[in-house]
Design a protein around this motif. Structure first.
Motif, mmCIF file in Angstrom:
data_model
loop_
_atom_site.group_PDB
_atom_site.id
_atom_site.type_symbol
_atom_site.label_atom_id
_atom_site.label_comp_id
_atom_site.label_asym_id
_atom_site.label_seq_id
_atom_site.Cartn_x
_atom_site.Cartn_y
_atom_site.Cartn_z
ATOM 1 N N HIS A 174 39.280 52.834 44.872
ATOM 2 C CA HIS A 174 39.745 52.271 43.616
ATOM 3 C C HIS A 174 38.580 52.148 42.650
ATOM 4 C CE1 HIS A 174 43.391 51.206 45.791
ATOM 5 N NE2 HIS A 174 42.642 50.609 46.700
ATOM 6 N N LEU A 175 38.854 52.307 41.370
ATOM 7 C CA LEU A 175 37.852 52.159 40.329
ATOM 8 C C LEU A 175 38.443 51.348 39.194
ATOM 9 C CD1 LEU A 175 36.493 55.818 40.269
ATOM 10 C CD2 LEU A 175 35.351 53.816 41.265
ATOM 11 N N ALA A 176 37.612 50.501 38.586
ATOM 12 C CA ALA A 176 38.049 49.664 37.473
ATOM 13 C C ALA A 176 37.425 50.165 36.178
ATOM 14 C CB ALA A 176 37.642 48.208 37.711
ATOM 15 N N HIS A 177 38.071 49.815 35.068
ATOM 16 C CA HIS A 177 37.581 50.191 33.748
ATOM 17 C C HIS A 177 37.636 48.971 32.831
ATOM 18 C CE1 HIS A 177 39.012 53.905 35.654
ATOM 19 N NE2 HIS A 177 37.999 54.471 35.029
ATOM 20 N N LEU A 178 36.760 48.944 31.851
ATOM 21 C CA LEU A 178 36.693 47.811 30.946
ATOM 22 C C LEU A 178 37.859 47.835 29.966
ATOM 23 C CD1 LEU A 178 34.855 45.350 30.222
ATOM 24 C CD2 LEU A 178 33.924 46.784 28.398
ATOM 25 N N GLU A 179 38.524 46.680 29.829
ATOM 26 C CA GLU A 179 39.609 46.534 28.874
ATOM 27 C C GLU A 179 39.409 45.275 28.044
ATOM 28 O OE1 GLU A 179 43.553 46.640 30.448
ATOM 29 O OE2 GLU A 179 43.291 48.603 31.413
ATOM 30 N N ARG A 180 40.044 45.278 26.881
ATOM 31 C CA ARG A 180 40.157 44.064 26.063
ATOM 32 C C ARG A 180 41.631 43.666 26.019
ATOM 33 N NH1 ARG A 180 38.155 45.575 21.094
ATOM 34 N NH2 ARG A 180 36.075 44.744 21.584
ATOM 35 N N TRP A 181 41.904 42.436 26.435
ATOM 36 C CA TRP A 181 43.258 41.912 26.331
ATOM 37 C C TRP A 181 43.313 40.930 25.165
ATOM 38 C CZ3 TRP A 181 45.370 40.507 31.909
ATOM 39 C CH2 TRP A 181 45.350 41.665 32.695
ATOM 40 N N THR A 182 44.347 41.073 24.358
ATOM 41 C CA THR A 182 44.596 40.133 23.276
ATOM 42 C C THR A 182 45.858 39.352 23.627
ATOM 43 O OG1 THR A 182 43.576 41.604 21.652
ATOM 44 C CG2 THR A 182 45.010 39.855 20.816
ATOM 45 N N VAL A 183 45.691 38.060 23.805
ATOM 46 C CA VAL A 183 46.775 37.193 24.257
ATOM 47 C C VAL A 183 47.248 36.355 23.067
ATOM 48 C CG1 VAL A 183 47.460 35.420 25.918
ATOM 49 C CG2 VAL A 183 45.683 37.107 26.526
ATOM 50 N N ASP A 184 48.527 36.413 22.798
ATOM 51 C CA ASP A 184 49.107 35.653 21.693
ATOM 52 C C ASP A 184 49.979 34.539 22.283
ATOM 53 O OD1 ASP A 184 50.553 34.635 19.526
ATOM 54 O OD2 ASP A 184 50.561 36.569 18.493
ATOM 55 N N PRO A 185 49.473 33.294 22.316
ATOM 56 C CA PRO A 185 50.266 32.212 22.906
ATOM 57 C C PRO A 185 51.553 31.916 22.146
ATOM 58 C CG PRO A 185 47.941 31.586 22.725
ATOM 59 C CD PRO A 185 48.129 32.833 21.919
ATOM 60 N N VAL A 186 51.592 32.192 20.838
ATOM 61 C CA VAL A 186 52.793 31.914 20.045
ATOM 62 C C VAL A 186 53.874 32.958 20.326
ATOM 63 C CG1 VAL A 186 53.737 31.668 17.724
ATOM 64 C CG2 VAL A 186 51.465 30.731 18.253
ATOM 65 N N ALA A 187 53.486 34.228 20.249
ATOM 66 C CA ALA A 187 54.459 35.300 20.493
ATOM 67 C C ALA A 187 54.734 35.513 21.976
ATOM 68 C CB ALA A 187 53.958 36.600 19.872
ATOM 69 N N GLY A 188 53.840 34.990 22.840
ATOM 70 C CA GLY A 188 54.014 35.169 24.275
ATOM 71 C C GLY A 188 53.750 36.584 24.738
ATOM 72 N N THR A 189 52.724 37.234 24.176
ATOM 73 C CA THR A 189 52.443 38.636 24.498
ATOM 74 C C THR A 189 51.010 38.818 24.980
ATOM 75 O OG1 THR A 189 51.807 39.090 22.192
ATOM 76 C CG2 THR A 189 54.117 39.489 22.820
ATOM 77 N N VAL A 190 50.826 39.882 25.767
ATOM 78 C CA VAL A 190 49.506 40.320 26.217
ATOM 79 C C VAL A 190 49.377 41.789 25.839
ATOM 80 C CG1 VAL A 190 47.954 40.635 28.176
ATOM 81 C CG2 VAL A 190 49.564 38.701 28.153
ATOM 82 N N ARG A 191 48.430 42.091 24.968
ATOM 83 C CA ARG A 191 48.217 43.481 24.554
ATOM 84 C C ARG A 191 46.940 43.988 25.191
ATOM 85 N NH1 ARG A 191 45.555 45.983 20.265
ATOM 86 N NH2 ARG A 191 45.104 43.960 19.300
#
Length: 450
Positions: free
Chosen positions: A304-321
């Motif tokens: 297995h290999l991992a890669h760097l990501e940026r997650w943007t979490v919106d607590p109001v909309a309830g989303t994870v991008r």
């Protein structure tokens, strides 16, 4: 983690650069190539698996080895000593023919912590997850015994607690396969737990780490759970592809019922880099992300290999991008410890060995979207890079990155010191160690008291 062990050894985790060392060593006045910064006054410690004895070589996995701490003491431009010491759990002490230390236990579990080592409230702690307690070490790496935060820890602990630089308190999310919950724990600067919250979860998920912002605790409930194995009766982590992947948001001062669970795509995370609140109320998280993990009982190097990501979490909309940032395989993300829980610009990772390229350390400028690499010589290796500020008020990348590396010419280890602001130039100093440091996990810089 992807390495190239000796193919002639039946179990790759017992050969090559993974192979355990068999002796504890103490060496003084270590030779140095280059010049050590005189501002580095303290100890660089790193933990990792190093079994005293393996009863079942065919069944051994890296994650299960007894913990061994490797340490180098720096002061006034000198490398004063190197030490490596096993953590003396009852099993390790018994194997070594020594008196058992005894002490508190959680659910009767006892294990020589092999994952991390950190200092908190005057205690140097070897850390592991899954229900066992930390073990405390003295300044020369001798084991004092199990540590339960002066009798206030309500269960086991975590391999990845986070010290909030604003108030010095220690935060952790602990799990135990026998619990129907995970436990958020906060310890005050007096070394005692002042708060804990039990958050119900189903299916015994493996939460190796968590993230912390100024407002929230982020819980990674992903498709890796502990399941019984009829071959040995134990509980082992495994990938469950149809299990929902969720990110939990627990207010730092809230109760379990206030946790909000946000859905995301299936993946697995061992190590977040950092998380912080943005001015618009959303949360930014940088982390190393695997498409899957533990889809076989004992993952092998390179599975297995991992890669760097940026997650943007919106607590109001309830989303994870999710946004991939780099296609290079990376692990062990770290930041300036003064930037934990708040906005950071720079991050440091280890690049895995793939396609004939040796390992490297990468420095990311996450605002500009650029990076620099320090690549080890052919046949060498390097582990996690730990950032050390040049001074308490220094700029975010004004300081040094320390890591253990393998020197193929000497067949031994070294501590490399890189200037963070001139990263690609290579080490300003190399401390030559008397022997090999096996591949391991996480470490910390423990500065001298002012």
């Amino acid at each position: 983690m992807n390495r190239n062990p000796d193919a002639t050894v039946g179990n790759p985790y017992l050969g090559g650069l993974y192979a355990p060392v068999t002796d504890e060593t103490t060496a003084y006045d270590l030779p140095v190539t280059g010049r050590l910064p005189e501002s580095l006054r303290g100890r660089y410690l790193r933990n990792g698996p190093n079994p005293v004895h393996v009863d079942d070589p065919a069944g051994y996995h890296w994650f299960g080895g007894d913990g061994m701490i490797h340490g180098v003491r720096l002061r006034d431009g000198r490398a004063e000593w190197y030490r490596n010491r096993w953590v003396r759990s009852d099993a390790v002490a018994g194997r070594l023919g020594e008196k058992l230390l005894h002490g508190p236990r959680h659910r009767g579990l006892d294990f020589a912590p092999n994952t991390h080592v950190q200092s908190f409230a005057g205690h140097c702690l070897a850390l592991v997850e899954g229900g066992a307690l930390p073990y405390e070490l003295d300044p020369e790496l001798h084991t004092i015994g199990p540590f339960d935060f002066h009798g206030t820890l309500p269960g086991g602990f975590s391999a990845h607690p986070v010290t909030d630089p604003r108030d010095g308190e220690l935060h952790a999310v602990a799990y135990c396969p026998a619990w129907p919950y995970v436990q958020y724990v906060v310890a005050g600067r007096n070394g005692c737990v002042r708060r804990h919250v039990e958050i119900p979860v189903e299916g015994s998920p493996m939460m190796h780490a968590f993230s912390l912002t100024e407002r929230y605790v982020l819980l990674y409930d992903l498709p890796v759970v502990f399941a019984p194995d009829p071959r040995d009766g134990g509980a082992h982590p495994r990938w469950v592809p149809d299990r929902p992947a969720r990110l939990g948001l627990l207010p730092r001062d809230g109760g379990a019922a206030e946790t909000r669970w946000l859905e995301t795509e299936p993946c697995f995370v061992f190590h977040p880099m950092n998380a912080y609140q943005r001015d618009d109320g959303r949360i930014t998280v940088h982390l190393a992300v695997y498409d899957r993990y533990f889809d076989r009982r004992r993952p092998l190097p390179g599975d297995h290999l991992a890669h760097l990501e940026r997650w943007t979490v919106d607590p109001v909309a309830g989303t994870v991008r999710r946004l991939p940032l780099d296609d290079r395989p990376v692990e062990y993300p770290r930041v300036d410890p003064r930037r934990l829980t708040v906005r950071h610009r720079f991050g440091y990772v280890m690049r895995e060995r793939v396609a004939g390229r040796d390992t490297a350390l990468i420095k990311y400028d996450l605002e500009r979207g650029t990076s620099e690499e320090f690549e080890v010589p052919a046949g060498g290796d390097v582990g996690e890079g730990v950032f050390v500020p040049a001074a308490p008020g220094a700029a975010e990348d004004e300081g040094w990155v320390l890591a253990y590396a393998y020197d193929p010419e000497r067949g031994a280890g070294e501590l490399v010191v890189l200037a963070a602001q001139d990263f690609a130039a290579g080490p300003v100093a190399r401390v030559h160690l008397p022997g090999r440091v096996p591949l391991g996990f996480h470490g910390s810089w423990i500065p001298d008291c002012p």
